[in-house]
Write a protein that holds these residues in place. Structure first.
Motif, short mmCIF file in Angstrom:
data_model
loop_
_atom_site.label_atom_id
_atom_site.label_comp_id
_atom_site.label_asym_id
_atom_site.label_seq_id
_atom_site.Cartn_x
_atom_site.Cartn_y
_atom_site.Cartn_z
N MET A 1 0.85 -1.20 0.00
CA MET A 1 0.00 0.00 0.00
C MET A 1 0.88 1.24 0.00
N ARG A 2 0.51 2.20 -0.82
CA ARG A 2 1.25 3.45 -0.86
C ARG A 2 1.10 4.22 0.46
N ALA A 3 2.10 5.09 0.74
CA ALA A 3 2.07 5.87 1.98
C ALA A 3 0.91 6.86 1.97
N LEU A 4 0.46 7.17 3.15
CA LEU A 4 -0.61 8.16 3.28
C LEU A 4 -0.10 9.54 2.92
N ASN A 5 -0.97 10.32 2.33
CA ASN A 5 -0.65 11.68 1.88
C ASN A 5 -1.21 12.66 2.90
N LEU A 6 -0.36 13.57 3.40
CA LEU A 6 -0.80 14.51 4.44
C LEU A 6 -1.88 15.45 3.92
N ASP A 7 -1.80 15.86 2.66
CA ASP A 7 -2.84 16.73 2.10
C ASP A 7 -4.19 16.02 2.09
N GLN A 8 -4.18 14.73 1.75
CA GLN A 8 -5.44 13.98 1.75
C GLN A 8 -5.98 13.81 3.16
N LEU A 9 -5.08 13.57 4.12
CA LEU A 9 -5.52 13.47 5.52
C LEU A 9 -6.10 14.80 6.01
N ARG A 10 -5.47 15.90 5.61
CA ARG A 10 -5.99 17.21 6.01
C ARG A 10 -7.37 17.44 5.41
N THR A 11 -7.57 16.97 4.20
CA THR A 11 -8.90 17.09 3.57
C THR A 11 -9.93 16.29 4.34
N ALA B 1 -11.65 10.00 -2.12
CA ALA B 1 -11.75 8.76 -2.91
C ALA B 1 -10.40 8.04 -2.96
N GLU B 2 -9.30 8.78 -3.09
CA GLU B 2 -7.99 8.14 -3.14
C GLU B 2 -7.64 7.51 -1.80
N LEU B 3 -8.03 8.18 -0.69
CA LEU B 3 -7.79 7.59 0.62
C LEU B 3 -8.56 6.29 0.78
N GLU B 4 -9.82 6.32 0.38
CA GLU B 4 -10.67 5.12 0.51
C GLU B 4 -10.13 3.99 -0.38
N SER B 5 -9.58 4.36 -1.54
CA SER B 5 -9.02 3.34 -2.43
C SER B 5 -7.76 2.72 -1.83
N LYS B 6 -6.91 3.55 -1.25
CA LYS B 6 -5.68 3.04 -0.63
C LYS B 6 -5.99 2.09 0.51
N LEU B 7 -6.98 2.45 1.32
CA LEU B 7 -7.28 1.68 2.52
C LEU B 7 -8.28 0.54 2.26
N GLY B 8 -8.96 0.61 1.12
CA GLY B 8 -9.89 -0.46 0.77
C GLY B 8 -11.13 -0.48 1.62
N THR B 9 -11.57 0.69 2.11
CA THR B 9 -12.76 0.73 2.95
C THR B 9 -13.36 2.13 2.91
N ARG C 1 -25.18 16.29 7.34
CA ARG C 1 -23.78 16.52 7.72
C ARG C 1 -23.00 15.22 7.48
N VAL C 2 -21.84 15.34 6.84
CA VAL C 2 -21.02 14.16 6.57
C VAL C 2 -20.57 13.55 7.88
N GLN C 3 -20.69 12.22 7.99
CA GLN C 3 -20.30 11.51 9.20
C GLN C 3 -19.21 10.49 8.87
N PRO C 4 -18.37 10.16 9.83
CA PRO C 4 -17.33 9.16 9.55
C PRO C 4 -17.85 7.74 9.75
N THR C 5 -17.33 6.82 8.98
CA THR C 5 -17.50 5.41 9.27
C THR C 5 -16.58 5.07 10.45
N PRO C 6 -16.70 3.88 11.05
CA PRO C 6 -15.76 3.51 12.12
C PRO C 6 -14.30 3.63 11.67
N ALA C 7 -14.02 3.20 10.42
CA ALA C 7 -12.65 3.32 9.92
C ALA C 7 -12.28 4.78 9.74
#
Length: 294
Positions: free
Chosen positions: A1-11, A40-48, A57-63
């Motif tokens: 799996m590719r490394a996490l991107n800080l810009d995507q995490l900030r988003t 979408a790229e984060l969800e693709s990297k993590l597969g969930t 209001r947007v809510q988080p999944t457990p992941a």
């Protein structure tokens, strides 16, 4: 799996904190499709899935909740690392190794360190005490960054020495000794004397003062710690010639502090490498030290 991107995490964190993709886009100054792409790229990297998009209001999944919690820490650490590097770059943080001759450490050095702590609280000033010749050698090989040294000093390649402060050298005598108002080499030469050790700058300067009058003094004791010398003078053990920085050096009247004839100053300088090669924190400390001139 590719490394996490800080810009995507900030988003991701912004979407959850602000409740919508559009609000996150405005806050981050990004187009809304870019926000959707980051998630979408984060969800693709993590597969969930990470977000529930159905409600007002947007809510988080457990992941997504777990990732957002860790992302907060990562982003905070990254921001702190950037700030630390910027402070280092701008000379507001870092470590500076300051050398000080023993003659400057009793009154000048504490005052200087107090001023540096007030002006540059995030710079760790580490102090090395030594003789001026030793400090010049340490500066040349890179063991200290700046040095307060007695003048004059031999030339070293790529090192400059700038005059800093001038302090009068004074005769210090036990209070009970009868003495003239001006102390000459002839009068002082036959008195019990406390002289600095032979390889010190003060000793050479004092011996040159006596030699100018054609007299050769003899030491009752040799001592390079000025505070100890003053205690011996107050006890009546002998006299000395020392730089005079502060009235407290008279030890509550137990020492006579008298002018020399001819007068003799003790001059100090600041030694450092070429200003063009100095790191920003060293330049900041150097500027503060030079502002501490008399």
């Amino acid at each position: 799996m590719r490394a996490l991107n800080l810009d995507q995490l900030r988003t991701l964190v912004s979407v959850l904190e602000l409740g919508s993709f559009s609000a996150a886009a405005r806050a981050l100054h990004l187009a809304q499709p870019t926000i959707s792409l980051h998630v979408a790229e984060l969800e693709s990297k993590l597969g969930t899935p990470l977000l529930l998009r159905g409600g007002p209001r947007v809510q988080p999944t457990p992941a997504g909740e777990l990732l957002a919690e860790r992302a907060h820490r990562l982003l905070r650490d990254a921001d702190e690392a950037i700030e630390l590097v910027q402070r280092q770059r701008d000379g507001r943080a870092g470590r500076v190794r300051l050398g000080s001759s023993t003659g400057a450490m009793v009154h000048l050095l504490p005052q200087l360190l107090e001023a540096l702590d007030a002006a540059l609280p995030e710079i760790d000033v580490q102090v090395t005490i030594g003789r001026s010749s030793e400090l010049m050698a340490k500066l040349f090989v890179g063991d200290v960054d700046l040095a307060l040294v007695a003048l004059p000093q031999p030339r070293y390649p790529q090192i400059r020495v700038t005059p800093w402060r001038s302090t009068p050298m004074m005769a210090m005598l036990p209070a009970r000794w009868p003495a003239p108002k001006l102390i000459t080499p002839q009068w002082l030469a036959d008195k019990p004397l406390i002289l600095n050790e032979p390889d010190t700058h003060v000793r050479r300067q004092v011996m040159d003062w006596f030699a100018g009058a054609g007299v050769l003094p003899r030491a009752r004791i040799e001592m390079s710690f000025n505070e100890v010398t003053r205690r011996l003078i107050a006890a009546g053990y002998g006299a000395a010639i020392l730089p005079f920085e502060h009235p407290s050096e008279a030890l509550d009247g137990r020492i006579q502090v008298l002018r020399l004839k001819p007068a003799m100053p003790r001059r100090l300088g600041v030694a450092c490498r070429s200003a063009k090669t100095l790191a920003a924190p060293i330049r900041s400390v150097l500027d503060a030290v030079m502002a501490f001139r008399e």
